[in-house]
Design a protein around this motif. Structure first.
Motif, PDB file in Angstrom:
ATOM      1  N   TYR A 252       0.838  -1.196   0.000  1.00  0.00           N
ATOM      2  CA  TYR A 252       0.000   0.000   0.000  1.00  0.00           C
ATOM      3  C   TYR A 252       0.876   1.249   0.000  1.00  0.00           C
ATOM      4  CZ  TYR A 252      -2.768   3.783   1.881  1.00  0.00           C
ATOM      5  OH  TYR A 252      -3.345   5.009   2.079  1.00  0.00           O
TER       6      TYR A 252
ATOM      7  N   ARG B 208       9.924   8.985   0.148  1.00  0.00           N
ATOM      8  CA  ARG B 208       9.488   8.135  -0.965  1.00  0.00           C
ATOM      9  C   ARG B 208       8.493   8.858  -1.865  1.00  0.00           C
ATOM     10  NH1 ARG B 208      13.488   6.298   0.095  1.00  0.00           N
ATOM     11  NH2 ARG B 208      13.979   4.285   1.032  1.00  0.00           N
ATOM     12  N   GLY B 209       8.247  10.145  -1.564  1.00  0.00           N
ATOM     13  CA  GLY B 209       7.381  10.931  -2.441  1.00  0.00           C
ATOM     14  C   GLY B 209       5.977  11.176  -1.909  1.00  0.00           C
ATOM     15  N   ILE B 210       5.694  10.629  -0.731  1.00  0.00           N
ATOM     16  CA  ILE B 210       4.350  10.799  -0.168  1.00  0.00           C
ATOM     17  C   ILE B 210       4.294  12.143   0.559  1.00  0.00           C
ATOM     18  CG2 ILE B 210       2.690   9.831   1.476  1.00  0.00           C
ATOM     19  CD1 ILE B 210       4.004   7.055   0.794  1.00  0.00           C
TER      20      ILE B 210
ATOM     21  N   LEU C 187       8.426   8.119   4.892  1.00  0.00           N
ATOM     22  CA  LEU C 187       7.324   8.158   3.915  1.00  0.00           C
ATOM     23  C   LEU C 187       7.503   9.317   2.942  1.00  0.00           C
ATOM     24  CD1 LEU C 187       4.279   7.395   6.266  1.00  0.00           C
ATOM     25  CD2 LEU C 187       5.442   5.823   4.720  1.00  0.00           C
TER      26      LEU C 187
ATOM     27  N   GLU D 177      -6.827   2.510   0.312  1.00  0.00           N
ATOM     28  CA  GLU D 177      -7.113   1.327  -0.482  1.00  0.00           C
ATOM     29  C   GLU D 177      -5.962   0.358  -0.242  1.00  0.00           C
ATOM     30  OE1 GLU D 177      -6.865  -0.234  -4.987  1.00  0.00           O
ATOM     31  OE2 GLU D 177      -6.750   1.916  -4.616  1.00  0.00           O
ATOM     32  N   VAL D 178      -6.259  -0.765   0.309  1.00  0.00           N
ATOM     33  CA  VAL D 178      -5.187  -1.679   0.693  1.00  0.00           C
ATOM     34  C   VAL D 178      -4.991  -2.730  -0.400  1.00  0.00           C
ATOM     35  CG1 VAL D 178      -4.400  -3.342   2.399  1.00  0.00           C
ATOM     36  CG2 VAL D 178      -5.587  -1.278   3.135  1.00  0.00           C
ATOM     37  N   VAL D 179      -3.771  -2.836  -0.826  1.00  0.00           N
ATOM     38  CA  VAL D 179      -3.420  -3.810  -1.859  1.00  0.00           C
ATOM     39  C   VAL D 179      -2.950  -5.094  -1.168  1.00  0.00           C
ATOM     40  CG1 VAL D 179      -2.222  -4.006  -4.052  1.00  0.00           C
ATOM     41  CG2 VAL D 179      -2.366  -1.792  -2.927  1.00  0.00           C
TER      42      VAL D 179
ATOM     43  N   LYS E 248       2.689   1.649  -3.364  1.00  0.00           N
ATOM     44  CA  LYS E 248       1.780   2.101  -4.414  1.00  0.00           C
ATOM     45  C   LYS E 248       1.495   3.595  -4.255  1.00  0.00           C
ATOM     46  CE  LYS E 248      -2.584   0.920  -6.644  1.00  0.00           C
ATOM     47  NZ  LYS E 248      -3.873   1.333  -6.106  1.00  0.00           N
ATOM     48  N   ALA E 249       1.308   4.024  -2.991  1.00  0.00           N
ATOM     49  CA  ALA E 249       1.086   5.455  -2.739  1.00  0.00           C
ATOM     50  C   ALA E 249       2.303   6.261  -3.189  1.00  0.00           C
ATOM     51  CB  ALA E 249       0.804   5.681  -1.253  1.00  0.00           C
ATOM     52  N   ALA E 250       3.500   5.739  -2.896  1.00  0.00           N
ATOM     53  CA  ALA E 250       4.734   6.435  -3.271  1.00  0.00           C
ATOM     54  C   ALA E 250       4.859   6.511  -4.796  1.00  0.00           C
ATOM     55  CB  ALA E 250       5.938   5.708  -2.667  1.00  0.00           C
TER      56      ALA E 250
ATOM     57  N   MET F 109      -1.520   8.595   6.968  1.00  0.00           N
ATOM     58  CA  MET F 109      -1.202   7.175   6.868  1.00  0.00           C
ATOM     59  C   MET F 109      -0.768   6.630   8.238  1.00  0.00           C
ATOM     60  SD  MET F 109       1.314   5.740   3.882  1.00  0.00           S
ATOM     61  CE  MET F 109       0.517   6.269   2.394  1.00  0.00           C
TER      62      MET F 109
END
Lengths: 262, 441
Positions: free
Chosen positions: A97, B391-393, B388, B438-440, A100-102, B401
């Motif tokens: 998750y 990593r671009g978040i 986080l 949305e959890v993968v 994917k967000a990154a 999160m």
């Protein structure tokens, strides 16, 4: 790609970087070596935007932009990736998750559409096999309960998925056995291309047997004291860091644990 | 007697008229409760159980009885957990709403009755159980409820019955011209080796300013299994005082999750009495508050007999100038050898002005027991946040999160899948920086 000029930085009251000059062009791999406390990790952290490091002087230009003006997430979206020396455990945040967000944050920044679950899964599968990543690890929370080697492998896995323009590896090789070291090196080498670059921060020459650098720089007491080709790394391995001002006596530039295994 | 209670007393005394037709035991029960409330009045912060929770705003508000209200099935549907089978009992401002409720299928082993029907059809059962667990001594709000409750839900699960889906009990408050008070009352009786899930939802239809003063009693006979969720999501302008009382019989097992998401002042007392050998109680909780809200959770686990197990995980997220209280009492009686009790309380403070008072209260009178407790109060990890972001978040998304991950530690333990998903979805929109996760994989 990256031009660092007269960079000074401190943590709290302590000045760690005392005037770094470094130029990395696209297509190149640079190794930054040096004894403990020389400022290697600080340099990596400053480039990634670690908040506790304060730049007091100098400039960093990345792809024509003033890097120091950018937030950490903006740097990441612009293609900078820091492989952490100590990857952080984040209980409760699922690895995939998070990734994917990154990835979608980076893609959105580039004006590319977000990947849906199916496309993302396909991408993850292909990178997993490349790095021999365990599916079970990926479905766990980020680095939660991972071994040291698993954490480092996860860093390289993230790097492989995010495909950065400038990868900065902060002692990613420390504490790794030879197999994990090869995985790390393979991940970096797979990204080598004329429009990408890497800065590999390492204490030991060993990693450079697998990631052959274009240039080697030796950091001591916050300054680059020598730069040269690959031969410089080998010379360091031979002589240790003892000849450098500020280094502990005869601190080896080779990892004896690895030597014993190899 | 505290003078502040006088307005309540006159309201309760007026209500006594409508209780005139009730059986003698119930009138006695109410009479004792009224006497107790008259004696004690509203608690003040000098009372140990209320040290950090000043209920003067409740005592000072001249609440009225709610006027009759019309609620549409659509409004009820929005409150229900989607995708969950099973009967639904709906109360509006404390009154049973038969038209909005869904009865239990005749063959399912579960019977739902509003109080009035139960008094006619199951008088002996009611007399044996109602008010016998949530006793009123030194519990002024329970006393007020017992003296006043107008209506209630009586749920009986037959021996060995396994209830499909969940039994939902929904308490809706409506916006009234003047702040109104309701005293919802629930009694759930689980027969031997029966299994049921019960979801209690407290919600306001709009910015209500009233007081919900709820008492629920759950009685688990031998080997019964209860999965309970108490979802309190009243508006931030409302007052909520609640009591969930579990009486856990031999080898019976209760797992309860209390979600305290709303209310200007929200106080919940969750009590489990492990009354039979091998009884097992898991009490988890998540509390959220922002602004100037106050949320107070008091738990009390009474290990009365040997070989009992209890687990508690309470987590809180406080923002703004909100205050949280957690008091976790664990009693191990002299006979209760081989008790295994654990308690954890963790609070995340998102602002410098938020605060929490956390207190474990272990009273152990047996020697061969395992009892542990731990409490932490902290902020978001700066290291995790930087990781986080690196990593671009974006910072807000990264914070959200981490906050959601903190909450998911509790909500992830909810057994009923659609309910867990529904709660995670609701939390995502409530928590700071909220964006639906949305959890993968």
């Amino acid at each position: 790609m990256l031009e660092i000029r007269n960079l000074h930085a401190r943590v709290g009251d302590k000045e760690i970087l005392k005037g770094i000059d470094l130029r990395v062009d696209a297509g190149e791999v640079h190794a930054v070596m040096g004894p403990n406390g020389s400022g290697k990790s600080t340099l990596a952290g400053v480039l990634a935007g670690r908040p506790e490091y304060v730049v007091t002087e100098g400039s960093v230009v990345y792809r024509g932009r003033n890097l120091l003006d950018l937030q950490p997430e903006e740097r990441a979206r612009e293609g900078i990736f820091l492989a952490f020396q100590y990857p952080v455990e984040i209980p409760g945040v699922n690895n995939l998750y998070f990734l994917k967000a990154a990835l979608n944050a980076v893609r959105a920044h580039r004006g590319e559409p977000e990947l849906d679950a199916i496309e993302f899964t396909a991408l993850v599968r292909s990178k997993m096999s490349l790095l021999g990543m365990d599916q079970e690890l990926l479905s766990r929370p980020v680095n939660d309960g991972f071994s040291g080697g698993e954490k480092k492998r996860n860093e390289i896995f993230q790097m492989a998925v995010l495909e950065p323009a400038l990868a900065i590896l902060d002692e990613t090789d420390s504490g790794l056995d030879i197999d994990a070291l090869k995985v790390v090196a393979g991940g970096v080498n797979a990204l080598r291309s004329p429009d990408r670059a890497a800065v590999v921060v390492t204490h030991y020459q060993r990693l450079l047997n697998y990631i052959v650098p274009d240039q080697v720089h030796v950091l001591s007491d916050g300054r680059i004291v020598r730069s040269g080709g690959r031969g410089l790394a080998l010379e360091l391995e031979e002589k240790g860091y003892g000849w450098l001002a500020g280094a502990e006596d005869n601190e080896p530039a080779r990892d004896s644990r690895l030597e014993a295994r190899a | 007697m505290a003078t502040k209670a006088s307005a309540y007393l006159s309201m309760v005394e007026r209500a006594q008229g409508s209780h005139a037709g009730e059986p003698a035991w119930l009138r006695d029960l109410r009479g004792s409760a009224l006497a107790e409330f008259r004696r004690a009045g509203f608690p003040t912060t000098r009372h140990e159980d209320w040290r950090f929770t000043n209920v003067a705003p409740i005592g000072d508000t001249p609440f009225v009885e709610p006027p009759p209200a019309e609620v549409s099935p659509d409004e009820v549907a929005r409150v229900l957990v989607p995708g969950v089978a099973g009967p639904v009992l709906v109360f509006v401002d404390g009154r049973f709403a038969g038209k909005l409720s869904t009865p239990a299928p005749p063959s399912g082993g579960v019977t739902l009755r509003p109080l009035a029907d139960a008094l006619l059809e199951r008088p002996a059962v009611l007399e044996a159980h109602l008010g016998r667990y949530a006793t009123v001594a030194d519990r002024p709000f329970a006393a007020l409820n017992t003296a006043s409750f107008e209506d209630g839900a009586i749920v009986e699960v037959a021996d060995a019955a396994v209830v499909e889906g969940a039994i939902q009990v929904v308490f809706l408050s409506t916006v009234t011209p003047a702040p109104a008070v309701s005293h919802p009352r629930v009694l759930v009786l689980l027969g031997r080796h029966s299994q049921a899930r019960v979801v209690e939802t407290f919600a306001g239809l709009g910015p209500t300013r009233g007081l919900t003063n709820a008492v629920s009693e759950f009685v688990l006979d031998e080997g019964a299994w209860l999965d309970h969720v108490r979802l309190q999501r009243e508006p931030g302008s409302a007052f909520h005082v609640g009591r969930a009382q579990f009486h856990v019989g031999r080898a019976a097992r209760v797992s309860s999750t209390a979600l305290a998401l709303g209310g200007l002042i929200a106080r919940l007392d969750t009590v489990a009495v492990l009354a039979g050998e091998g009884a097992d109680a898991t009490l988890n909780g998540l509390y959220l508050a922002d602004g100037v809200r106050l949320v107070d959770n008091h738990t009390d686990i009474d290990h009365a007999v040997p070989h009992g197990t209890s687990r508690q995980l309470y987590k809180g997220i406080l923002d703004g100038r909100a205050r949280g209280v957690f008091n976790g009492r664990v009693r191990v009686r002299p006979d209760a050898q081989k008790t295994d009790a654990r308690q954890t309380n963790k609070t995340l403070l998102l602002s410098d002005d938020a605060q929490v008072n956390t207190k474990p209260q272990l009273e152990i009178f047996a020697d061969d027991v395992k009892c542990t407790h731990g409490a932490t109060v902290g902020q978001l990890s700066a290291e995790a946040l930087f990781y986080l972001r690196a990593r671009g978040i974006g910072e807000q998304d990264a914070r959200a999160m981490l906050v959601r991950a903190f909450a998911a530690d509790v909500t992830g333990r909810i057994g009923l899948d659609p309910l867990r998903a529904d709660i995670d979805r609701r939390l995502a929109s409530m928590l700071p920086g909220g964006r639906v996760a949305e959890v993968v994989a």
